[in-house]
Enzyme design. Structure first.
Site, mmCIF file in Angstrom:
data_model
loop_
_atom_site.group_PDB
_atom_site.id
_atom_site.type_symbol
_atom_site.label_atom_id
_atom_site.label_comp_id
_atom_site.label_asym_id
_atom_site.label_seq_id
_atom_site.Cartn_x
_atom_site.Cartn_y
_atom_site.Cartn_z
ATOM 1 N N GLU A 186 -29.340 21.244 -12.510
ATOM 2 C CA GLU A 186 -30.434 21.670 -13.382
ATOM 3 C C GLU A 186 -30.934 20.572 -14.313
ATOM 4 O O GLU A 186 -32.010 20.670 -14.884
ATOM 5 C CB GLU A 186 -30.013 22.890 -14.215
ATOM 6 C CG GLU A 186 -28.947 22.661 -15.295
ATOM 7 C CD GLU A 186 -27.507 22.691 -14.778
ATOM 8 O OE1 GLU A 186 -27.300 22.334 -13.608
ATOM 9 O OE2 GLU A 186 -26.603 23.049 -15.550
ATOM 10 N N CYS A 217 -20.490 23.833 -12.072
ATOM 11 C CA CYS A 217 -19.487 23.237 -12.956
ATOM 12 C C CYS A 217 -18.451 24.276 -13.387
ATOM 13 O O CYS A 217 -17.655 24.715 -12.574
ATOM 14 C CB CYS A 217 -20.184 22.573 -14.139
ATOM 15 S SG CYS A 217 -19.114 21.401 -14.984
ATOM 16 N N HIS A 242 -24.413 19.018 -12.131
ATOM 17 C CA HIS A 242 -25.428 19.855 -12.776
ATOM 18 C C HIS A 242 -26.796 19.639 -12.125
ATOM 19 O O HIS A 242 -27.531 18.741 -12.529
ATOM 20 C CB HIS A 242 -25.501 19.525 -14.268
ATOM 21 C CG HIS A 242 -24.322 20.027 -15.019
ATOM 22 N ND1 HIS A 242 -24.295 21.266 -15.620
ATOM 23 C CD2 HIS A 242 -23.103 19.491 -15.244
ATOM 24 C CE1 HIS A 242 -23.126 21.459 -16.185
ATOM 25 N NE2 HIS A 242 -22.375 20.394 -15.975
#
Ligand code: XMP
Length: 465
Positions: A181, A89, A179
Site C-alpha cells: 500500500e 505484514c 507493504h
C-alpha cells in the site's frame, strides 16, 4: 468509520490492527474504484461480518507481535466466509498463527525499507504485477513467519523474508510480508511504472538543485525520470532579453517544446499531469471567465497546444499552496518535501531583472545558497514562507582591502504568507542581516553590496518579475 448496510454495492473490509498506513490501503483501493470500509479488529465480529457481507477482506499491518500473549487476532469467522483474504505484514503473521503456521520474533531477520522480492512460483496474485523476476517492495517488519500454515505455498522471497509472498490458491488466502500500500512499493499503487516524469532542466535552477531532483526521484522514489538538460536552448533564447513578460513567454514556450520532444518518445502516453496551483491560474488568466487581470504569465498556464494530443490532468489547480501542503501531510510525504519553499517555474530568470547572463546566474546561485544556509543555521527556514536572493541589474562602487570594487548589488527577499496571494516581509533582526551581508560579500565574488527588500504584497509581488 460509519457502518452501512451494504446491500446496494460490493464492499471490501479492512481489518485494522493499528498500522500507520492502514489509511493508505483504503486509498489504494479507492484509486482502483473499490469501495471499502476500515474497522478496528476488536469491532470485527460475526454481526459486523454479516451486516457488511464483504466480498474480500484485508488484514492490515500493526505494531504488536503475534508472539505476545494477548496480542490482536482476527475474528475466526473472517476465515470461514468463503471470501478472499489478504494479510499484510502483521496481517500475514496473524493469519499464519491462526491457521496453523508459526511466527518468530525477529532477531536478525527484521527488514526495514527497500527490499527486492524474487518470484518463486506463479500465482493469480502476481498476475499483471510481477512482470519481471525481481520486484522492489517496501518492508517494515521485526517479526517474521517461520513456518507457513498447511495449504499455503511460497510465491516470492526476499533476503530476510523467505515467506515474502505466500498463498493458498484453493481458499484464495494470500499474505505478504511487505507493504504493497505504500508509495515506496512502486507497483503497490495504480499508476506504478505507467508514470514517467519529464524534468525540464532550463539551466535556471538553484545551486545543486538539478542533482537533488534527480536523486530524489531515482534513488528515493524509484520513479522513472527523464532529465531533459536543455539549459543551452533556454539560455541562448533568453540572451539579451530583459522584459519580464518576454522572458516568461520564452520560457513557457520552450517548456512546451522541450516537454513535447521528450514526451513523444514515451509510447502511448495519454495524459500530462501538472502541479498547477490556483494562484498560478488566477494571476495568469481569469479563472473560469472571471474578471481578474493578468499580473504575470505563469509558465505552466500559458495554454498547451492542442496538437500535443495529451489530456491535461491538474489535480491541484483549484487549491492554494497551504491546502496542497495539508494534502501532502495527509499523504505522509516527507517533511522536507512539504515544507520546501516555493520555487517559480521560470526559476532564476525572474530573479535576475534586466539581461540574463550565465555569469550573473552563477553569482546569483552562490549568493542564494549562502543566504538560505544562513536562514537554516539560524533555525528560521520553517518560519519563512519563501526566501531567495535576486541579482540587481546595477553595479556599485565599493572598497575592499585597499582596492576599489565595481560589482553587482543583490537583494534578499523573505516573506511570510499563507497562500502566496498576500505576503509581508520577514522581520529579520539586524544582527542576522549584517552577518548575512558580510558572508555574501566575502564568499561570493561579483557582489559588493547587499540590500534587504521590505516590500509587502501588495503592492509588490513576491518575485521581482
Ligand atoms: P508572485 O511573485 O506572483 O508569486 O507574488 C507568488 C508565488 O508564485 C510563485 N511564482 C510562480 N510559480 N510559475 C510558478 O510555478 C511561475 O511562473 C511563477 N511566478 C511566481 C512565486 O515564487 C511565489 O511563491
Amino acid at each position: 468509520m460509519a457502518c452501512m448496510k451494504n446491500n446496494s454495492y460490493d464492499c471490501l473490509l479492512i481489518v485494522d490492527f493499528g498500522s500507520q498506513v492502514t489509511q493508505l490501503i483504503a486509498r489504494r483501493l479507492r484509486e482502483l474504484n473499490v469501495y471499502c470500509e476500515i474497522h478496528p479488529y476488536q469491532n470485527v465480529n460475526q454481526n459486523l461480518l454479516k451486516r457488511l457481507s464483504p466480498k474480500a477482506i484485508i488484514l492490515s499491518g500493526g505494531p504488536d507481535s503475534v508472539t505476545r500473549d494477548g496480542s490482536p487476532r482476527a475474528n475466526n469467522n473472517v476465515y470461514n466466509m468463503g471470501v478472499p483474504v489478504l494479510g499484510i505484514c502483521y496481517g500475514q503473521q496473524v493469519m499464519m498463527h491462526q491457521l496453523g503456521g508459526e511466527v518468530k520474533s525477529g532477531t536478525g531477520t527484521s527488514e526495514f525499507g527497500k527490499a527486492f522480492v524474487e518470484k518463486k512460483n506463479s500465482s493469480d496474485l502476481l498476475e499483471g504485477w510481477f512482470d519481471i523476476e525481481k520486484e522492489q517492495v517496501w518492508m517494515s517488519h521485526g517479526d517474521h513467519v517461520s513456518k507457513i500454515a498447511p495449504g499455503f505455498e511460497v510465491f516470492g522471497t526476499s533476503p530476510n523474508a523467505p515467506y515474502a509472498i505466500i498463498g493458498d490458491e484453493k481458499r484464495h488466502f494470500y499474505a505478504v510480508q511487505f507493504h504493497p500500500e505504500v508509495h515506496h512499493t512502486p507497483k503497490g499503487e495504480a499508476i506504478g511504472d505507467q508514470l514517467t516524469c519529464v524534468f525540464v532542466d532550463h539551466g535556471l535552477l538553484r545551486q545543486g538543485e538539478a542533482n537533488e531532483v534527480i536523486s530524489m526521484f531515482r534513488d528515493n522514489y524509484n520513479i522513472p525520470l527523464i532529465h531533459a538538460d536543455e539549459s543551452d536552448l533556454f539560455l541562448n533564447e533568453l540572451d539579451g532579453q530583459s522584459d519580464p513578460e518576454t522572458k516568461r513567454k520564452i520560457i513557457g514556450r520552450l517548456f512546451v517544446d522541450v516537454f513535447q520532444k521528450y514526451a513523444n518518445k514515451i509510447e502511448d502516453a495519454e495524459f500530462l499531469a501538472q502541479g498547477t496551483l490556483y494562484p498560478d491560474v488566477i494571476e495568469s488568466v481569469s479563472f473560469k471567465g472571471g474578471p481578474s487581470v493578468t499580473i504575470k504569465s505563469h509558465h505552466n498556464v500559458g495554454g498547451l497546444p492542442e496538437k500535443m494530443g495529451l489530456k491535461l490532468l491538474e489535480p491541484l489547480r483549484e487549491l492554494f499552496k497551504d491546502e496542497v501542503r495539508t494534502l501532502g501531510k495527509e499523504l505522509k510525504l516527507p517533511k522536507e518535501f512539504i515544507s520546501r519553499h516555493p520555487f517559480p517555474g521560470p526559476g532564476l530568470a525572474i530573479r535576475c531583472p534586466g539581461k540574463i547572463t550565465r555569469d550573473k546566474l552563477e553569482i546569483l546561485r552562490q549568493a542564494d545558497a549562502v543566504y538560505i544556509d544562513q536562514i537554516r543555521k539560524h533555525g528560521l527556514y520553517d518560519e519563512i514562507w519563501q526566501a531567495f536572493a535576486a541579482i540587481l541589474p546595477v553595479r556599485t562602487v565599493g572598497v575592499m582591502g585597499d582596492g576599489r570594487t565595481y560589482d553587482y548589488a543583490c537583494t534578499l527577499r523573505a516573506v511570510t504568507s499563507v497562500d502566496g496571494m498576500t505576503a509581508d516581509y520577514y522581520p529579520f533582526n539586524h544582527e542576522f542581516l549584517g552577518e548575512t551581508a558580510t558572508r555574501i560579500i566575502n564568499e561570493v565574488e561579483g557582489i559588493n553590496r547587499v540590500t534587504y527588500d521590505i516590500t509587502s504584497k501588495p503592492p509588490g509581488t513576491i518575485e521581482w518579475e
